[in-house]
Motif scaffolding. Structure first.
Motif, PDB file in Angstrom:
ATOM      1  N   LYS A   1       5.153 -17.481  -7.803  1.00  0.00           N
ATOM      2  CA  LYS A   1       5.761 -16.377  -6.554  1.00  0.00           C
ATOM      3  C   LYS A   1       4.677 -15.231  -6.363  1.00  0.00           C
ATOM      4  N   ASP A   2       4.583 -14.453  -5.036  1.00  0.00           N
ATOM      5  CA  ASP A   2       3.146 -13.449  -5.348  1.00  0.00           C
ATOM      6  C   ASP A   2       4.420 -12.059  -5.629  1.00  0.00           C
ATOM      7  N   GLY A   3       3.872 -11.250  -5.881  1.00  0.00           N
ATOM      8  CA  GLY A   3       5.052  -9.727  -6.463  1.00  0.00           C
ATOM      9  C   GLY A   3       3.869  -9.225  -7.597  1.00  0.00           C
ATOM     10  N   THR A   4       4.424  -7.743  -7.743  1.00  0.00           N
ATOM     11  CA  THR A   4       3.747  -6.847  -8.502  1.00  0.00           C
ATOM     12  C   THR A   4       4.561  -6.692 -10.049  1.00  0.00           C
ATOM     13  N   TYR A   5       4.513  -6.339 -11.509  1.00  0.00           N
ATOM     14  CA  TYR A   5       4.725  -5.972 -12.224  1.00  0.00           C
ATOM     15  C   TYR A   5       4.615  -4.476 -12.848  1.00  0.00           C
ATOM     16  N   THR A   6       5.047  -4.367 -13.253  1.00  0.00           N
ATOM     17  CA  THR A   6       4.554  -2.665 -14.201  1.00  0.00           C
ATOM     18  C   THR A   6       5.302  -3.093 -15.439  1.00  0.00           C
ATOM     19  N   ASN A   7       3.995  -2.693 -16.295  1.00  0.00           N
ATOM     20  CA  ASN A   7       3.766  -2.630 -17.963  1.00  0.00           C
ATOM     21  C   ASN A   7       4.647  -1.382 -17.967  1.00  0.00           C
ATOM     22  N   LYS A   8       4.610  -1.838 -19.787  1.00  0.00           N
ATOM     23  CA  LYS A   8       5.007  -0.334 -20.405  1.00  0.00           C
ATOM     24  C   LYS A   8       4.279   0.798 -20.184  1.00  0.00           C
ATOM     25  N   ASP A   9       3.234   0.871 -19.776  1.00  0.00           N
ATOM     26  CA  ASP A   9       2.208   2.099 -19.628  1.00  0.00           C
ATOM     27  C   ASP A   9       2.353   2.357 -18.418  1.00  0.00           C
ATOM     28  N   GLY A  10       2.951   2.086 -16.992  1.00  0.00           N
ATOM     29  CA  GLY A  10       3.430   2.569 -16.042  1.00  0.00           C
ATOM     30  C   GLY A  10       2.550   1.935 -15.119  1.00  0.00           C
ATOM     31  N   LYS A  11       1.727   0.946 -15.369  1.00  0.00           N
ATOM     32  CA  LYS A  11       0.957   0.234 -14.667  1.00  0.00           C
ATOM     33  C   LYS A  11       0.751  -1.002 -14.078  1.00  0.00           C
ATOM     34  N   VAL A  12       0.218  -0.605 -12.201  1.00  0.00           N
ATOM     35  CA  VAL A  12       1.674  -1.366 -11.321  1.00  0.00           C
ATOM     36  C   VAL A  12       0.311  -2.770 -11.297  1.00  0.00           C
ATOM     37  N   GLN A  13       0.736  -4.277 -11.235  1.00  0.00           N
ATOM     38  CA  GLN A  13      -0.241  -5.022 -11.500  1.00  0.00           C
ATOM     39  C   GLN A  13      -0.007  -6.029 -10.826  1.00  0.00           C
TER      40      GLN A  13
END
Lengths: 544, 177
Positions: free
Chosen positions: A462-474
């Motif tokens: 799927k397509d989408g975005t994840y936010t990592n622990k540092d708050g970076k949206v990828q």
């Protein structure tokens, strides 16, 4: 800040930058095997020889620091002749069995041999052929293919810091081995297969599985911890064959899409460089955990067994949600993307009126053996926990443990997966709940005990975005097609919302647009520019 | 630049008459009234003689090509059913997937494995040729770096069910007699 001339071009570079690095920044290709941006140059392969005025001999550009007034030439006949001779020398014992070799197609030696190499060799002696050695459980080593660039040795010395590998013997007999009594521990071992410029080091996971030129590479994000490392997923049709680290800042020799557009990297970004160059073994070998394994072929409806089409199931779920009102219990997996979490929380908040949500708890990453300098993993194995927290906070929804949601005995329990068997512990506790809906891509004990199962996608589908622990949206991207009658989780959610309220949330980028407008955390995000992930909070618009 | 010139051949009396040539042509025609050579083969009652694999066919052809034609064998360069050549017990194929890559019809499917034989690194675990897809273009034979795959003169590819036409490694390795 020295200014010097390279191939007739005057450039100014930072203090201590080598000629090779400066050339790369200008898009001038200097062939090299042993140089790697993540550790100290060794000057071992001699492939990067360049001619520098007023120096009697050719110089290795990877170890020569650019100084004021230097005049470097990379394309003279002398340089070309030297490259050809070096390749002839490297190929004295190399079997050139490209059809047998897994690296063929992404092999630096193959490419250079084709581009700069001689068409015949002066060596008439038979080549010494050797059998492969199992360096560890995960890595096989073919000494006959090895060109002694020592990238793996220096990786273990400079990056991991444990120094297990060394070159033993001399000359044509030299080979890479571990020191006596030492072994390569699981942890960061898979990276040596990535950095090996030839096919000498291969992972057991991928060895002989598929030709690399048959695989389609997708840039995505590793879903196995909160660090959110950037990865390539190499896949063919429905199958993911391997996961590699993805270089964010730097050019990776032959596969980076914009290989000539790279900035000089100051040494202060060394942490960012390490993070971008390498991934841990959990991500490299453990991706199968987060991908298909006993996939559910189509929607399951145990409530009305005769109605099994998607339309029936979705209208049934919509109807049940409407009936339950605010007594809907929601549980979300941290593997859900930001957009799915937003759509799900939107459903709970604005349509049901529920104010709490359970987030499935995933265990923290286990510690690797040995003290390594490289520490890439962060937090638990939940890639989007931060994103869900931010969205829930913005919508005013309280996050509670899953136990509380189950114990509160809601009229309807909606579980948004992938649960990855983490809900199996609650199989017996859900007894009193009248209607349970599950969205998951994988069959589990929990899925066997719920009323409606809607098969969704895994992270590679799927397509989408994840936010990592540092708050970076990828950004995560679709790498493989889904088998069977599964549907995108986001489409299922938006269909249910449309069925109840008539509101169209739209596709993934529309929802990201909504989130950007409504949630300050996502301010500045744009699906179109989310090519590699952006740290919105610190430097909006800056590409990583 | 020198001029190019052509001189027309001068016919002598015999040639200019054309009569002898006409009679000679007619002679060929008349000969066929009396001497009969069979060209059509009433398949499947009659069949062409099939020779082992291509290499064997070539050997026979080198000896006495004319004799072979008289025996109504399949021609040397006929591209029929595939075969994987074997050196002793060991198959030559290293599962490099060159043939799979070059195949324009996606007729070949290979799954490699670690070779049980120490002399070879890899060998095919599955080697499958789908004859219903194959167009017998012979690209796979051209692409093979180990000269492992060849095409035999076996032309009679008939089956009761489609899966039977998807031939596996074991069948490919048996040389047709």
């Amino acid at each position: 800040m020295p200014t010097f001339e390279i191939d007739g071009k005057k450039i100014t570079v930072g203090q201590g930058v080598t000629v090779l690095e400066a050339a790369r920044s200008q898009g001038i290709e200097i062939p090299h095997f042993c140089y790697h941006e993540s550790f100290k140059s060794g000057g071992l392969c001699r492939m990067c020889l360049v001619e520098i005025e007023k120096m009697p001999k050719l110089q290795t550009s990877c170890t020569t620091v650019a100084t004021e007034g230097m005049v470097v030439k990379t394309t003279t006949d002398r340089v070309k002749q030297a490259r050809s001779a070096i390749l002839e020398f490297i190929l004295t014992n190399h079997p050139l069995d490209c059809p047998d070799c897994d690296q063929a197609g992404e092999c630096v030696l193959q490419e250079y041999s084709h581009k700069y190499g001689p068409d015949k060799s002066a060596f008439r002696e038979p080549k010494e052929l050797r059998e492969h050695i199992q360096l560890s459980e995960h890595i096989a080593y073919d000494p006959e293919r090895c060109i002694m660039c020592e990238r793996c040795v220096r990786y273990y010395r400079d990056v991991v810091g444990t120094e297990e590998l060394a070159v033993m013997q001399r000359g044509a007999h030299s080979e890479i081995t571990t020191f006596p009594g030492r072994q390569l521990d699981y942890g960061y071992i898979g990276n040596i297969a990535d950095i090996c410029p030839v096919g000498a080091l291969t992972t057991k996971d991928f060895r002989f599985k598929e030709r690399v030129y048959n695989l389609r590479t997708t840039e995505t994000i590793c879903p196995l911890c909160e660090a959110g490392c950037t990865i390539y997923v190499d896949a063919k049709k429905y199958t993911v064959y391997r996961v590699r680290s993805r270089n964010k800042n730097l050019t990776s020799l032959h596969e980076h899409p914009n290989r000539n557009v790279t900035a000089l990297y100051p040494k202060v970004f060394i942490d960012a460089i390490l993070r971008s160059s390498f991934i841990c073994d959990d991500g490299r070998f453990g991706y199968k955990k987060a991908i298909e394994n006993g996939a559910i072929p189509g929607p399951i409806n145990r409530y009305e067994p005769e109605n099994r089409t998607w339309n029936n199931v979705i209208s049934l779920v919509a109807q049940k949600i409407k009936q339950a009102g605010s007594k809907v219990g929601g549980i979300v997996s941290p593997f859900a993307t930001n957009e799915e979490a937003y759509a799900f929380l939107y459903l709970l908040k604005y349509i049901s009126g529920t104010n709490t949500i359970g987030v499935i708890d995933f265990p923290g990453a286990k510690e690797f053996n040995g003290a390594t300098k490289l520490q890439l993993r962060k937090g638990s194995q939940s890639p989007n926990l931060k994103g869900i927290e931010q969205i829930a906070g913005a919508l005013g929804i309280k996050i509670t443990p899953v136990e509380e949601v189950v114990a509160s005995k809601p009229e309807l329990l909606y579980v948004l997966g992938p649960t990855l068997n983490r809900m199996d512990a609650y199989t017996e506790k859900i007894g009193g709940i009248k209607f349970i809906v599950l969205q998951d891509f994988k069959a589990s004990a929990f899925a066997n005990n719920v009323h409606v199962v809607m098969p969704g996608f895994n992270f590679a589908q799927k397509d989408g975005t994840y936010t990592n622990k540092d708050g970076k949206v990828q950004r995560i991207r679709k790498a493989v097609d889904a088998k069977g009658d599964a549907r995108n989780d986001l489409d299922i959610l938006t269909d249910i919302i449309y069925n109840i309220s008539g509101k169209k949330l739209g596709s993934f980028d529309n929802i990201l647009g909504l989130m950007v407008k409504e949630i300050p955390f996502f301010n500045g995000a744009d699906a179109a520019i989310l090519t590699t992930g952006i740290n919105f909070r610190k430097a909006a618009g800056r590409l990583w | 630049m020198p001029e190019k010139s052509m001189t027309k051949k001068k016919y002598n009396f015999k040639e200019a008459l054309y009569l002898i040539e006409i009679l000679r042509g007619l002679g060929v025609t008349i000969k066929h009234f009396f001497v009969r050579k069979k060209f059509a083969i009433n398949y499947p009652e009659e069949t062409l003689h099939i020779v082992g694999n291509t290499q064997q066919t070539m050997k026979v052809m080198d000896k006495d090509a004319q004799k072979l034609i008289d025996r109504m064998e399949v021609t040397m360069n006929y591209r029929g059913k595939h075969a994987l050549l074997v050196d002793g017990d060991l198959g030559r194929c290293v599962a490099c997937k060159m043939c799979e890559t070059v195949c324009p019809f996606f007729a070949i499917y290979i799954e490699p494995e670690e070779s049980p034989d120490p002399r070879k690194e890899r060998s095919p675990r599955i080697f499958e040729v789908d004859l219903t897809r194959c167009a017998y273009c012979g690209y796979c034979v051209e692409a093979c770096p180990e000269n492992a795959i060849t095409m035999t003169s076996f032309y009679s590819l008939v089956a009761r069910q489609r899966p039977e036409l998807s031939i596996q490694k074991k069948e490919l390795r048996t040389v047709i007699k």
